[in-house]
Scaffold this active site. Structure first.
Site, short mmCIF file in Angstrom:
data_model
loop_
_atom_site.label_atom_id
_atom_site.label_comp_id
_atom_site.label_asym_id
_atom_site.label_seq_id
_atom_site.Cartn_x
_atom_site.Cartn_y
_atom_site.Cartn_z
N LYS A 225 25.45 -7.83 22.11
CA LYS A 225 25.64 -7.18 23.41
C LYS A 225 24.86 -7.92 24.49
CE LYS A 225 26.46 -2.79 21.09
NZ LYS A 225 25.90 -1.51 20.61
N GLN B 242 20.47 1.86 20.60
CA GLN B 242 21.20 1.46 19.40
C GLN B 242 20.95 2.45 18.26
OE1 GLN B 242 23.39 -1.23 19.20
NE2 GLN B 242 23.87 -0.46 17.16
N ASP C 267 27.44 4.07 27.01
CA ASP C 267 28.01 4.25 25.66
C ASP C 267 28.90 5.49 25.61
OD1 ASP C 267 27.62 2.37 23.70
OD2 ASP C 267 25.64 3.08 23.11
#
Ligand code: NAD
Length: 294
Positions: A53, A97, A120
């Protein structure tokens, strides 16, 4: 033989489009999108995902900050870190994460992320907005699938879409997106899961089959209607001595035999996987340009 829905190429197209927009923003003297990622602990897979990412941010001209925290960090300390980033006007998007260490509540941490930085799309606010068909950050994997359907002009209206798997990050949101009033959407959706009976018979009636159950090569040709569109979300490493790396990637769908029967199919690798990062970058661009929360 099915048309190959090429996520690798499509994700590169999207990244090029975003990079072009970043170049314009620079010329206009605007704010460069900035993504922050929090990584707790040293799980190998998580490090690889976060690394990819951050690398993608650099490739397209975004700024990025990687916050690495020790796995012994307390829940309060992590929540405080999220608060810091929430309050930092220079950071547009924040991802934490997953998985997190067992002593930390994923719900508490997710709920702490400011919805307008939640690129997200995991916070209750964004999931609710998505369900209401309001502007929202949609979770990256479902969003990537929606984009593939769009860019390959797959007809969804009035079709029967069967989703296999009901996780919060893939199956459930996918079922909502396919049923909503819009394109892609307007499908008649059946959401199936581990307690579903007669899964094979249900799958056989799907015009669009979205497979996200996390079982290698679970979907075989006898489960697929001729001419169906098949989207394979699964990713699994299997040993393969013929490869330099010693492994290869396969999906939840038995690709070779299903590709013979389907009208279009995503491969693994090179299908849904690369779209996930492209969607995250796109959400971050939206966040920087205040296009979801205004
Ligand atoms: P998960 O384990 O959270 O959920 C799996 C779901 O499948 C559950 O809802 C369960 O009820 C259902 N299920 C399990 N066995 C079943 C069965 N026999 N029949 C019907 N349903 C069954 O999984 P997830 O996080 O949604 O991930 C699914 C797969 O997708 C995994 O292989 C994962 O690695 C992959 N994945 C890929 C991406 C990507 O970017 N390509 C992103 C997320 C997940």
């Amino acid at each position: 033989m099915a048309i190959l829905i090429d996520g690798k190429k499509t994700s590169q197209d999207i990244k090029n489009e975003i990079a072009a927009r970043v170049a314009e923003i620079k010329t206009e003297g605007g704010k460069i999108p900035h993504l922050a990622a929090i990584l707790v602990g040293s799980d190998g897979a998580s490090q690889t995902y976060v690394g990819a990412k951050v690398k993608a941010c650099h490739e397209i001209g975004f700024e990025s900050t990687l916050v690495r925290l020790d796995e012994t960090i307390s829940e309060e300390e992590l929540l405080a870190k999220v608060e810091d980033i929430n309050a930092n006007p220079d950071i547009d998007g924040l991802i934490v994460q997953l998985p997190l260490p067992k002593h930390i509540s994923v719900e508490k941490v997710t709920d702490k992320i400011k919805p307008d930085k939640d690129v997200d799309g995991f916070t209750p606010s964004n999931v609710g907005r998505m369900a209401l068909n309001w502007p929202a950050y949609v979770a990256a994997t479902p969003y990537g699938i929606v984009e593939l359907l769009k860019r390959y002009n797959i007809e969804t209206s009035g079709k029967h879409c069967v989703v296999i798997g009901r996780s919060h990050i893939v199956g459930s949101p996918m079922s909502i997106l396919m049923a909503r009033n819009g394109y892609p959407g307007n499908a008649t959706v059946t959401l199936t899961h581990s307690r579903t009976q007669n899964l094979k018979e249900i799958a056989q009636t799907a015009d669009i089959l979205i497979v996200a159950l996390g079982k290698p090569e679970f979907v075989t040709a006898d489960m697929v209607k001729p001419g169906a569109v098949v989207i394979d979300v699964g990713i699994h490493r299997v040993e393969d001595a013929s490869k330099k790396s010693g492994f290869r990637l396969i999906g939840d769908v038995k690709f070779d035999e299903v590709a013979e029967k389907a009208s279009a199919i995503t491969p693994v690798p090179g299908g849904v996987g690369p779209m996930t990062i492209a969607s995250l970058l796109y959400n971050t661009l939206l966040a920087a340009e205040k296009k979801v929360y205004g």
